[in-house]
Design a protein around this motif. Structure first.
Motif, PDB file in Angstrom:
ATOM      1  N   LEU A 526      -6.441  14.077  12.269  1.00 54.84           N
ATOM      2  CA  LEU A 526      -6.208  13.118  11.194  1.00 54.84           C
ATOM      3  C   LEU A 526      -7.216  13.266  10.050  1.00 54.84           C
ATOM      4  O   LEU A 526      -6.906  12.921   8.907  1.00 54.84           O
ATOM      5  N   GLU A 527      -8.390  13.778  10.351  1.00 48.38           N
ATOM      6  CA  GLU A 527      -9.382  13.966   9.305  1.00 48.38           C
ATOM      7  C   GLU A 527      -8.934  14.986   8.268  1.00 48.38           C
ATOM      8  O   GLU A 527      -9.465  15.014   7.151  1.00 48.38           O
ATOM      9  N   GLN A 535      -2.049   8.736   7.270  1.00 52.02           N
ATOM     10  CA  GLN A 535      -3.201   8.478   8.135  1.00 52.02           C
ATOM     11  C   GLN A 535      -3.205   7.055   8.693  1.00 52.02           C
ATOM     12  O   GLN A 535      -3.363   6.840   9.897  1.00 52.02           O
ATOM     13  N   VAL A 536      -3.041   6.107   7.783  1.00 53.53           N
ATOM     14  CA  VAL A 536      -3.277   4.699   8.131  1.00 53.53           C
ATOM     15  C   VAL A 536      -2.357   4.202   9.250  1.00 53.53           C
ATOM     16  O   VAL A 536      -2.832   3.590  10.223  1.00 53.53           O
ATOM     17  N   PRO A 537      -1.027   4.423   9.177  1.00 53.43           N
ATOM     18  CA  PRO A 537      -0.180   3.907  10.271  1.00 53.43           C
ATOM     19  C   PRO A 537      -0.556   4.466  11.635  1.00 53.43           C
ATOM     20  O   PRO A 537      -0.512   3.744  12.633  1.00 53.43           O
ATOM     21  N   LEU A 538      -0.910   5.754  11.676  1.00 48.64           N
ATOM     22  CA  LEU A 538      -1.264   6.336  12.970  1.00 48.64           C
ATOM     23  C   LEU A 538      -2.587   5.769  13.478  1.00 48.64           C
ATOM     24  O   LEU A 538      -2.734   5.490  14.675  1.00 48.64           O
ATOM     25  N   LEU A 539      -3.556   5.604  12.596  1.00 50.11           N
ATOM     26  CA  LEU A 539      -4.835   5.031  13.015  1.00 50.11           C
ATOM     27  C   LEU A 539      -4.642   3.624  13.582  1.00 50.11           C
ATOM     28  O   LEU A 539      -5.257   3.259  14.584  1.00 50.11           O
ATOM     29  N   THR A 540      -3.783   2.842  12.965  1.00 47.62           N
ATOM     30  CA  THR A 540      -3.539   1.491  13.482  1.00 47.62           C
ATOM     31  C   THR A 540      -2.872   1.536  14.851  1.00 47.62           C
ATOM     32  O   THR A 540      -3.209   0.756  15.741  1.00 47.62           O
ATOM     33  N   SER A 541      -1.918   2.470  15.016  1.00 47.00           N
ATOM     34  CA  SER A 541      -1.257   2.568  16.320  1.00 47.00           C
ATOM     35  C   SER A 541      -2.204   3.062  17.394  1.00 47.00           C
ATOM     36  O   SER A 541      -2.009   2.791  18.575  1.00 47.00           O
ATOM     37  N   ALA A 552      -7.357   2.820   3.993  1.00 50.54           N
ATOM     38  CA  ALA A 552      -6.407   2.163   3.087  1.00 50.54           C
ATOM     39  C   ALA A 552      -7.103   1.673   1.829  1.00 50.54           C
ATOM     40  O   ALA A 552      -6.583   1.823   0.713  1.00 50.54           O
ATOM     41  N   ILE A 553      -8.284   1.080   1.985  1.00 53.58           N
ATOM     42  CA  ILE A 553      -9.039   0.601   0.820  1.00 53.58           C
ATOM     43  C   ILE A 553      -9.447   1.756  -0.073  1.00 53.58           C
ATOM     44  O   ILE A 553      -9.343   1.689  -1.301  1.00 53.58           O
ATOM     45  N   LEU A 560      -0.717  -0.310   1.614  1.00 57.76           N
ATOM     46  CA  LEU A 560      -1.365   0.170   2.835  1.00 57.76           C
ATOM     47  C   LEU A 560      -2.396  -0.838   3.337  1.00 57.76           C
ATOM     48  O   LEU A 560      -2.537  -1.051   4.546  1.00 57.76           O
ATOM     49  N   VAL A 561      -3.123  -1.430   2.398  1.00 56.52           N
ATOM     50  CA  VAL A 561      -4.128  -2.424   2.797  1.00 56.52           C
ATOM     51  C   VAL A 561      -3.444  -3.605   3.479  1.00 56.52           C
ATOM     52  O   VAL A 561      -3.885  -4.085   4.528  1.00 56.52           O
ATOM     53  N   TYR A 562      -2.354  -4.080   2.879  1.00 56.32           N
ATOM     54  CA  TYR A 562      -1.617  -5.192   3.494  1.00 56.32           C
ATOM     55  C   TYR A 562      -1.084  -4.796   4.865  1.00 56.32           C
ATOM     56  O   TYR A 562      -1.131  -5.588   5.821  1.00 56.32           O
ATOM     57  N   PHE A 563      -0.552  -3.572   4.976  1.00 59.26           N
ATOM     58  CA  PHE A 563      -0.037  -3.101   6.267  1.00 59.26           C
ATOM     59  C   PHE A 563      -1.124  -3.178   7.341  1.00 59.26           C
ATOM     60  O   PHE A 563      -0.898  -3.668   8.457  1.00 59.26           O
ATOM     61  N   THR A 564      -2.320  -2.716   7.000  1.00 57.09           N
ATOM     62  CA  THR A 564      -3.425  -2.716   7.963  1.00 57.09           C
ATOM     63  C   THR A 564      -3.901  -4.137   8.256  1.00 57.09           C
ATOM     64  O   THR A 564      -4.216  -4.481   9.400  1.00 57.09           O
TER      65      THR A 564
END
Length: 839
Positions: A526-527, A535-541, A552-553, A560-564
């Motif tokens: 992911l890096e 990146q963000v959806p997978l990191l959250t999962s 996201a920020i 993306l920020v709201y999603f996280t």
């Protein structure tokens, strides 16, 4: 060469058919007659399993049956010991996605991929099928139809979302003689039509309804619909082969096979002819009753394709098709078509024969048609040497017609290279040009990927100008699955080395690694993903919510920020959520903006947890203000109590900080005022006090002649100075026309506002006589003159102005009377007199 090519054809009426050997099967000791066989369309996989309804000599085979999966060339792909529950295996078939479906007697369906891996999403036809037992089943590209022993018809119309439906329950003494289907894409309703041969007629089941076609051609032993669903081939009990329209209203052709035994297989060869396989021969019947027979000394399986039939036996794979028109025009004996003459011209040219020039001249203006015919015929051929000769003839002919597009030849060469590549026995996909057009190149590449032919798929994608990303991502996923013993950092470096030359989604590969339990590898991959949206959806999962929030920020994408944030909110405790966002201004502000509109209670807890009690107080005031908009609340209902408590709680929170003393004091006064107003409304029975100001409340009390309450409110809040109180009382008494009270009020003490407000209040209510009482008490001449003028008393106004000896006042007063000539003359005379005195 032309004669030898045509010599392989079989003539049926005015059409030619050819049967070409594609492969010598690479398998050994496979006896088709003792097995159930399922072959995928478009040159796909072959699945074989021992048929438990037949007596088979086991030789050296184990007693337990095995499900074998082969390529079309006979190369073994997978061997699985068959130990599935559910009773007897009724049918096997491949879907359009090359998923093998095995339907059991109890209604359960087991699904296998091309590598023999049992897929987890098991399908079941339900309890009713389990109770009755399945008797017959048909599997087509995207669905399954089954007939139970109780004559109930069930269907799975979409294998992508396998939900079964019961079509009908037939009340028959005997089961149907045979069953066929017309696929949904060929029906008017868009749903599958099931044809059931019942006694001498045919019943059509469509979406739960049953229609008797009213035909008497039965009993029928076999039925099969044509590839386009327009016709149905039927084998009758007395050995006749009938081709009828799909609604059974018209018989197109009839052929007597001289045998009453139904064939083992009845299928269409394209749209032109019907094949019947029985014992050791394949009978082909053309559209006009012409026929030809192919004899075999071993059992065969017929596999229908869109443009012909593959014939599978123990030792070979053949393809039977109608000879394409362009091939006929070039290679038929004695042909004088432009394509044939161009082919002959090139043959002479290749042999350095001078007849080449004479032959090419004979083609004349038809050279473009001849070139096109050679190109088309080359695309229809399996033999590469014949492809090469035909394409060379096309290139030779193109030199004599400059306007013919180079692209046509180039694209055909590329397509032939693709076809020859997948026809190789190691790949084993014997596609024709027509099949490739129907299947499409992206789907072919997807099939290669599923069969783990990644290198070939990548080369084909690049060669045809398609993105290889899907192929590369699948390859990486396969590597991750296979390389279980390779450490994560080492495998990551290996993947990065191979992937650096492609633009791929590292997030998709990381997701596959995570699903396979390789969390560290997923994080490393992911890096290297440049897209935050990936990146963000997978990191959250993966449970890396705080890391995902940081990514996201950094991206600046508020979505993306709201999603996280929502993910954090759902997964974390309030304290953990607060800790995660309180030091991130963008995330904190976005959360506050959302929660303020949608989740105020959550926002209160959030502000309290970070020590911002004054922000909680603000929210309480907003909530109290929202309650004030409630019409029930405004009418003095019991909801007033909760609203006051909200304001009091806000006052308590503001009082925790000296910086918010003003807010605390304002809340305290507002709460006390609301209480008093609520009491006043309760006493008077009039909903006119709540949410008015202190001044308005005092004025309303005076209007209602409740002077004691007005005075109490004034003393209670100490925010109404003497001058404002006098103004309020003067206006209120004038409004209710209580002139005695007004006069008494004026005499209590010298009014701090003077007598001018008394005058204005009286005049405003049209009481000139009352106003005169107070005009006389005015000490300022200018005010007195103006008051007389407002009362319409021009003479008195002029006299007062004259006493003041101010000509400017006279000018203003003159304007006050407007068009009155008498008043104007009066003011002019006085101004003139003052001017003379001044002179």
């Amino acid at each position: 060469m032309a004669v030898s090519v045509a010599a392989e054809w079989s003539a049926i009426a005015n059409r030619y058919y050819r049967k070409q050997e594609i492969y010598r099967m690479a398998w050994h000791n496979v006896e088709l007659s003792g097995h159930k066989v399922a072959c995928a369309r478009f040159g796909g996989m072959i699945a074989i399993i021992r048929d438990d309804t037949k007596i088979v000599r086991l030789r050296s085979e184990p007693a337990r049956p095995k499900l074998l999966i082969f390529r079309s060339s006979g190369l073994l792909v997978a061997s699985i010991t068959w130990d599935r529950p559910g009773g007897r295996l009724i049918a096997m078939g491949w879907s359009d996605e090359e998923i093998l479906h095995c339907v059991m007697q109890d209604g359960s369906v087991f699904r296998y991929d091309v590598h023999g891996k049992l897929l987890p999403d098991k399908v079941w036809f339900g309890q009713e099928c389990w109770d009755q037992g399945i008797m017959e089943c048909i599997i087509w590209g995207n669905g399954i139809v089954c007939l139970t022993e109780a004559n109930a018809v069930f269907c799975i119309p979409d294998l992508g979302s396998p939900q079964f439906v019961k079509l009908t329950q037939l009340t028959l003494e005997d089961p149907p003689h045979c069953m066929a289907i017309i696929e949904p894409q060929h029906t008017v309703s868009g749903s599958v039509e099931v044809l059931l041969a019942v006694e001498s007629t045919v019943m059509v089941v469509d979406g739960g309804s049953i229609q008797d076609q009213g035909t008497t051609i039965g009993p029928l032993g076999k039925m099969v619909a044509s590839p386009n669903g327009s016709y149905v081939a039927c084998f009758t009990h007395d050995g006749r082969l009938l081709v009828v329209t799909s609604d059974f209203s018209k018989t197109i052709s009839e052929f007597d096979t001289q045998s009453a035994l139904p064939p083992e297989q009845l299928i269409w060869c394209g749209m032109d002819s019907v094949l019947l396989y029985s014992d050791d021969s394949v009978l082909m019947v053309g559209p006009y009753g012409d026929w030809t027979k192919y004899t075999y000394d071993e059992p065969v399986v017929l596999i229908p394709e869109c443009d012909g039939v593959r014939i599978l036996s123990n030792t070979f794979m053949e393809f039977l098709q109608r000879v394409p028109d362009t091939t006929v025009s070039i290679f038929s004996i004695g042909s004088t078509s432009p394509g044939a003459m161009l082919y002959d011209a090139y043959d002479h040219f290749a042999k350095r024969n001078a007849k080449a020039d004479e032959s090419i001249r004979m083609v004349g203006s038809s050279i473009p048609d001849a070139v096109e015919a050679c190109i088309d015929a080359a695309g229809q051929e399996f033999r590469m040497e014949l492809q090469d000769t035909l394409m060379r003839a096309a290139v030779y002919g193109r030199t004599f017609c400059r306007r013919f597009s180079k692209t046509r030849i180039r694209e055909t060469c590329k397509t032939l290279r693709i076809l020859n590549g997948v026809r190789d026995p190691n790949v084993g996909i014997p596609l024709t040009l027509q099949q490739l057009k129907v299947l499409t190149l992206p789907v072919l590449i997807e099939r290669l990927v599923n069969e783990h032919k990644h290198l070939l798929a990548i080369r084909m994608s690049e060669y045809m100008g398609l993105s290889p990303e899907t192929v590369v991502v699948h390859w990486a996923g396969a590597m991750i699955t296979a390389a279980t013993s390779v450490p994560d950092p080492e495998l990551c470096n290996l993947l990065l080395e191979k992937l650096k030359m492609y633009s791929v989604s590292y997030a998709a590969i990381a997701a596959h690694a995570y699903r396979n339990g390789r969390r560290t590898l997923a994080a490393l991959l992911l890096e290297h993903e440049p897209r935050s949206s990936e990146q963000v959806p997978l990191l959250t999962s993966m449970g890396e919510e705080e890391k995902a929030l940081g990514k996201a920020i950094k991206s600046g994408d508020t979505d993306l920020v709201y999603f996280t944030l929502f993910h954090l909110w759902q997964k974390k405790s309030p304290s953990e959520f607060t800790r995660a966002v309180q030091d991130k201004p963008l995330a904190r502000n976005l959360f506050i903006a959302y929660a303020r509109q949608n989740e105020p209670d959550v926002l209160k807890k959030f502000f309290a947890s970070i020590g911002q009690l004054h922000r909680v107080g603000e929210l309480l005031l907003w909530e109290a203000w929202a309650q004030s908009k409630n019409p029930v609340t405004r009418q003095g209902s019991p909801l007033q109590g909760p609203r006051i408590r909200l304001i009091e709680e806000a006052q308590r929170l503001f009082s925790h900080s000296k910086e918010h003393d003003f807010e605390a004091k304002a809340c305290d006064e507002q709460a006390r005022l609301l209480k008093i107003q609520h009491e006043l409304e309760a006493k008077t029975g009039k909903a006119i006090f709540v949410d008015t100001s202190v001044s308005d409340t005092i004025r309303t009390c005076i209007v209602l002649k409740n002077h004691r309450e007005a005075q109490r409110i004034r003393v209670e809040f100490k925010v109404v100075p003497d001058k404002r109180f006098y103004w309020l009382k003067i206006l209120a008494l004038a409004y209710i026309k209580d002139w005695d009270a007004l006069e008494k009020f004026s005499k209590e003490r010298r009014p701090p506002v003077g007598f001018k407000p008394f005058v204005e209040a009286c005049l405003q209510e049209g009481q000139t006589s009352e106003a005169l009482k107070y005009i006389q008490k005015l000490s300022d001449p200018e005010e007195k003159a103006e008051a007389y003028a407002q009362a319409g008393m021009a003479k008195e106004a002029a006299e007062v102005a004259a006493q003041a000896k101010d000509s400017e006042i006279l000018g203003r007063l003159k304007l006050t009377f407007g068009q009155s000539t008498t008043a104007a003359a009066l003011f002019d005379s006085i101004r003139d007199r003052l001017s003379l005195q001044g002179g």
